[in-house]
Design an enzyme around this catalytic site. Structure first.
Site, PDB file in Angstrom:
ATOM      1  N   ASP A  32      -6.372  -4.579  12.175  1.00 32.88           N
ATOM      2  CA  ASP A  32      -6.563  -4.423  10.638  1.00 32.88           C
ATOM      3  C   ASP A  32      -7.380  -5.208  10.396  1.00 32.88           C
ATOM      4  OD1 ASP A  32      -4.426  -2.959   8.765  1.00 32.88           O
ATOM      5  OD2 ASP A  32      -6.526  -4.051   7.391  1.00 32.88           O
ATOM      6  N   ILE A  33      -8.473  -3.959  10.132  1.00 30.61           N
ATOM      7  CA  ILE A  33      -9.472  -4.675   9.480  1.00 30.61           C
ATOM      8  C   ILE A  33      -9.741  -5.820   8.185  1.00 30.61           C
ATOM      9  CG2 ILE A  33     -10.668  -3.093   7.665  1.00 30.61           C
ATOM     10  CD1 ILE A  33     -13.596  -2.845   9.389  1.00 30.61           C
ATOM     11  N   ASN A  88       3.565   3.362   5.577  1.00 25.98           N
ATOM     12  CA  ASN A  88       3.426   4.183   4.314  1.00 25.98           C
ATOM     13  C   ASN A  88       3.744   5.538   4.282  1.00 25.98           C
ATOM     14  OD1 ASN A  88       3.732   1.616   3.471  1.00 25.98           O
ATOM     15  ND2 ASN A  88       1.317   1.547   3.280  1.00 25.98           N
ATOM     16  N   GLN A  95       0.700   4.947   0.658  1.00 23.13           N
ATOM     17  CA  GLN A  95      -0.773   5.010   2.137  1.00 23.13           C
ATOM     18  C   GLN A  95      -1.950   5.412   1.601  1.00 23.13           C
ATOM     19  OE1 GLN A  95       0.523   8.279   4.220  1.00 23.13           O
ATOM     20  NE2 GLN A  95      -1.039   8.417   5.808  1.00 23.13           N
ATOM     21  N   HIS A 101       0.419   5.839  11.001  1.00 28.73           N
ATOM     22  CA  HIS A 101      -0.024   4.456  11.307  1.00 28.73           C
ATOM     23  C   HIS A 101       1.030   3.713  10.852  1.00 28.73           C
ATOM     24  CE1 HIS A 101      -1.999   4.369   7.255  1.00 28.73           C
ATOM     25  NE2 HIS A 101      -1.953   2.882   7.559  1.00 28.73           N
ATOM     26  N   HIS A 103       2.021  -0.484  10.057  1.00 24.97           N
ATOM     27  CA  HIS A 103       1.525  -1.992  10.316  1.00 24.97           C
ATOM     28  C   HIS A 103       3.379  -3.221  11.201  1.00 24.97           C
ATOM     29  CE1 HIS A 103      -1.248  -1.519   7.005  1.00 24.97           C
ATOM     30  NE2 HIS A 103      -0.264  -0.306   6.910  1.00 24.97           N
TER      31      HIS A 103
HETATM   32  P1  5GP Z   1      -1.730   1.881   4.431  1.00 25.80           P
HETATM   33  O1  5GP Z   1      -2.027   1.515   3.424  1.00 25.80           O
HETATM   34  O2  5GP Z   1      -2.649   3.421   4.784  1.00 25.80           O
HETATM   35  O3  5GP Z   1      -0.435   2.139   4.899  1.00 25.80           O
HETATM   36  O4  5GP Z   1      -2.668   0.705   5.275  1.00 25.80           O
HETATM   37  C1  5GP Z   1      -4.559   1.264   5.694  1.00 25.80           C
HETATM   38  C2  5GP Z   1      -4.501   0.147   6.461  1.00 25.80           C
HETATM   39  O5  5GP Z   1      -5.581   0.585   7.186  1.00 25.80           O
HETATM   40  C3  5GP Z   1      -4.991  -0.713   5.691  1.00 25.80           C
HETATM   41  O6  5GP Z   1      -4.547  -2.846   5.835  1.00 25.80           O
HETATM   42  C4  5GP Z   1      -6.644  -1.281   6.044  1.00 25.80           C
HETATM   43  O7  5GP Z   1      -6.688  -2.721   5.787  1.00 25.80           O
HETATM   44  C5  5GP Z   1      -6.384  -0.236   6.914  1.00 25.80           C
HETATM   45  N1  5GP Z   1      -7.788  -0.056   7.766  1.00 25.80           N
HETATM   46  C6  5GP Z   1      -8.626   1.171   7.087  1.00 25.80           C
HETATM   47  N2  5GP Z   1      -9.973   1.342   7.423  1.00 25.80           N
HETATM   48  C7  5GP Z   1     -10.022   0.317   8.499  1.00 25.80           C
HETATM   49  C8  5GP Z   1     -10.825   0.318   9.740  1.00 25.80           C
HETATM   50  O8  5GP Z   1     -11.145   1.427   9.241  1.00 25.80           O
HETATM   51  N3  5GP Z   1     -10.071  -0.010  10.454  1.00 25.80           N
HETATM   52  C9  5GP Z   1      -9.858  -0.745  10.543  1.00 25.80           C
HETATM   53  N4  5GP Z   1      -9.385  -1.631  12.056  1.00 25.80           N
HETATM   54  N5  5GP Z   1      -8.243  -0.681   9.718  1.00 25.80           N
HETATM   55  C10 5GP Z   1      -8.879   0.173   9.166  1.00 25.80           C
END
Ligand code: 5GP
Ligand code: ZN
Length: 138
Positions: A32-33, A88, A95, A101, A103
């Site tokens: 994760d970034i 999520n 989300q 995805h 985590h």
């Molecule tokens: P969500 O909140 O949708 O469950 O999680 C999205 C996750 O994707 C976040 O933890 C965010 O840091 C990660 N993320 C978003 N854009 C990128 C990206 O371009 N590269 C990577 N490696 N992670 C990303």
């Protein structure tokens, strides 16, 4: 199917580079970034499914199998003290990227997130419990 506007389609397909820790025909697992802890990773299916509702049951089973493999790998290599598995669905659930995805968040004692990955507890009456119980029974 891929979605040409989807960042995780581009990352899972290798069009955008990522720190990949595992890849097979069906999935790519990346760091994760913006990690919650050191080692925070995301399991991305290479097919575009916006969320769990759209995902075939078989793929969902493969996700869980892979999550277990990575959980064991993380415990062994990172010596983490715990691991959260989160996924999520929908804005209301937090989300932000609408490509499924999962985590994998290694947890360490005093990692600063002790009070974050939790929720408030509702106090439901017996009637409220009964109503929701009836609604949810399959
Ligand atoms: P969500 O909140 O949708 O469950 O999680 C999205 C996750 O994707 C976040 O933890 C965010 O840091 C990660 N993320 C978003 N854009 C990128 C990206 O371009 N590269 C990577 N490696 N992670 C990303
Ligand atoms: Zn996508």
């Amino acid at each position: 199917m891929k979605d040409s506007n989807c960042i995780f389609c581009k990352i899972s397909g290798g069009e955008i580079p990522s720190k990949t820790i595992y890849e097979d025909e069906e999935f790519r697992v990346i760091l994760d970034i913006s990690p919650a802890t050191k080692g925070h990773a995301l399991i991305l299916p290479k097919e575009h499914y916006a969320n769990i509702y759209e995902m075939p049951e078989e793929t969902a089973a493969h996700v869980m199998k892979l999550a277990r493999k990575l959980a064991v790998h993380m415990k062994e290599t990172l010596k983490c003290d715990g691991l959260n598995i989160m996924q999520n669905n929908g804005e209301a659930a937090g989300q932000t990227v609408f490509h499924f995805h999962m985590h994998l968040i290694p947890r360490y004692k005093q990692d600063g997130n002790e009070d974050k990955l939790c929720w408030n507890h509702l106090e439901l009456s017996e009637e409220e419990f009964q109503a929701i119980h009836q609604k949810l029974k399959l």
